[in-house]
Structure formats: structure tokens, C-alpha cells
Design a protein around this motif. Structure first.
Motif, mmCIF file in Angstrom:
data_model
loop_
_atom_site.group_PDB
_atom_site.id
_atom_site.type_symbol
_atom_site.label_atom_id
_atom_site.label_comp_id
_atom_site.label_asym_id
_atom_site.label_seq_id
_atom_site.Cartn_x
_atom_site.Cartn_y
_atom_site.Cartn_z
ATOM 1 N N PHE A 11 0.856 -1.174 0.000
ATOM 2 C CA PHE A 11 0.000 0.000 0.000
ATOM 3 C C PHE A 11 0.895 1.227 0.000
ATOM 4 N N LEU A 12 0.583 2.176 -0.823
ATOM 5 C CA LEU A 12 1.326 3.429 -0.842
ATOM 6 C C LEU A 12 0.440 4.527 -0.288
ATOM 7 N N VAL A 13 0.987 5.247 0.638
ATOM 8 C CA VAL A 13 0.296 6.404 1.163
ATOM 9 C C VAL A 13 1.024 7.614 0.582
ATOM 10 N N SER A 21 5.621 3.681 2.131
ATOM 11 C CA SER A 21 5.279 2.387 1.570
ATOM 12 C C SER A 21 5.155 1.380 2.713
ATOM 13 N N ILE A 22 4.064 0.648 2.709
ATOM 14 C CA ILE A 22 3.822 -0.369 3.735
ATOM 15 C C ILE A 22 3.618 -1.703 3.020
ATOM 16 N N GLU A 36 -6.820 -1.218 6.594
ATOM 17 C CA GLU A 36 -7.090 -0.392 7.769
ATOM 18 C C GLU A 36 -5.809 0.262 8.276
ATOM 19 N N LEU A 37 -4.719 -0.488 8.254
ATOM 20 C CA LEU A 37 -3.429 0.046 8.677
ATOM 21 C C LEU A 37 -3.004 1.196 7.755
ATOM 22 N N THR A 38 -3.185 1.016 6.479
ATOM 23 C CA THR A 38 -2.837 2.058 5.518
ATOM 24 C C THR A 38 -3.651 3.325 5.771
ATOM 25 N N ALA A 39 -4.943 3.189 5.999
ATOM 26 C CA ALA A 39 -5.809 4.347 6.273
ATOM 27 C C ALA A 39 -5.360 5.054 7.547
ATOM 28 N N LEU A 40 -5.011 4.282 8.586
ATOM 29 C CA LEU A 40 -4.546 4.861 9.837
ATOM 30 C C LEU A 40 -3.251 5.647 9.632
ATOM 31 N N VAL A 41 -2.300 5.069 8.922
ATOM 32 C CA VAL A 41 -1.026 5.748 8.668
ATOM 33 C C VAL A 41 -1.252 7.028 7.863
ATOM 34 N N LYS A 42 -2.111 6.965 6.875
ATOM 35 C CA LYS A 42 -2.400 8.150 6.058
ATOM 36 C C LYS A 42 -2.968 9.272 6.928
#
Length: 186
Positions: A11-13, A21-22, A36-42
Motif C-alpha cells: 500500500f502506498l500512502v 510504503s507499507i 485499515e493500517l494504511t488508512a490509519l497511517v495516512k
């Protein structure tokens, strides 16, 4: 025996110039966790950038690249095209406008030098409204340094006078004449 296919999801934020990058290894049942992790990091990156923007204290100083006397037409925008500092990126050396990147109180300054035997009238304008005048005569400098309350997006510019008193005026180029502003407080 149930086979689980392991998937590599990346996933790229992206936000402005920052890229995070995650990589998440997951099977079909846990891929939602990666999203969900990507949305949280963003969200956290956006909060951090918003805090950083609030901490920026915009400031700029610009003068003319060209030396010598620069003739001015009535109502002409003075374009100080040699930027010395431009914290916050609000000053545009192509247009001469300072677009306020952060609302608050600014100390705005300008110095212009007139030609021998001539007058020079320039105005600070905020969103097309006159704020104050700098006036010089016979090689003397006109200047001002005043606090200006500005909202984000307001535009400040130095403009040559337009009245009947304006006749064959010019401004000294180089670093003798300048335009600057610095953020003081919210």
C-alpha cells in the motif's frame, strides 16, 4: 487441508511530496487489516503535516535582478524577481504577488529609490485595496514597514501610482529597492 495463499500487498500512502510504503503479508481473511493500517497511517501523516504547516513562519525578501533605473508605467506591478528568501513559498517572482500562506499578522516592508529630479509613488495593495504609500524624490528612498493583518490566500503586491501626479517615474533596480514580509503572529 485447507491451503492458504499468502499475498504480498503493498500500500502506498501519498501526500504532497511524502511517500510511505507499507508491505503487508496476508491471506484472504487478513487483507482488510492491511487496508485499515494504511488508512490509519495516512491519517497520522496528514495530521503531522497539518501541525508542521502551523509551525511554519512564512517570510520572503525579494529585490530586482537588474540594476539601473527601471521605467514604470502607471499602475504597473513592481516585480521583484530576485528572491533572497521565500519561507512558505508565498512570494511569486514571476508575478510580484505575495499570496499569504498562513493567516496572521505580518510585518510588510518596501524600499524604493527614485531617479534624480523625479518623484516616485508606489502603493502596497492588499487584494486590490491600497494600504500605504512609499514616496521618494530626487534620488531619495521611499519606504514603509507596517503590520498587516492578512487571511490565508490574501494577496499583497507593490503597484506604481496612477494619479495625475505620476509623470515619467522610474525605480532604481538591483538590491537598493526591495519588498519583504515576515509572519509575526496568529
Amino acid at each position: 487441508m485447507e491451503m492458504f495463499m499468502s499475498k504480498l500487498l503493498t500500500f502506498l500512502v501519498l501526500y504532497n511530496t511524502y511517500t510511505l510504503s507499507i508491505a503487508v503479508y496476508c491471506d484472504d481473511d487478513t487483507c482488510n487489516l492491511g487496508k485499515e493500517l494504511t488508512a490509519l497511517v495516512k491519517r497520522e501523516v496528514e495530521k503531522g503535516l497539518a501541525r508542521a504547516k502551523q509551525e511554519i513562519r512564512p517570510a520572503f525578501t525579494a529585490h530586482f535582478k537588474t540594476g539601473g533605473m527601471i521605467p514604470l508605467a502607471k499602475g504597473q506591478i513592481l516585480i521583484f524577481d530576485k528572491v533572497q528568501i521565500n519561507v512558505g513559498g508565498g512570494y511569486n517572482p514571476t508575478t510580484g504577488y505575495f499570496t499569504v500562506p498562513k493567516a496572521g499578522l505580518y510585518l510588510v516592508s518596501c524600499t524604493v529609490r527614485s531617479n534624480g529630479g523625479k518623484h516616485l509613488h508606489v502603493w502596497l495593495k492588499k487584494n486590490d485595496n491600497r494600504v500605504t504609500l512609499a514616496y521618494g524624490e530626487n534620488w531619495n528612498e521611499g519606504s514603509f514597514s507596517i503590520p498587516v493583518q492578512a487571511a490565508e490566500g490574501d494577496r499583497l503586491v507593490i503597484v506604481h501610482g496612477t494619479g495625475s501626479y505620476v509623470k515619467n517615474e522610474s525605480v532604481q533596480g538591483g538590491s537598493i529597492s526591495f519588498f519583504s514580509a515576515v509572519f509575526i503572529s496568529d
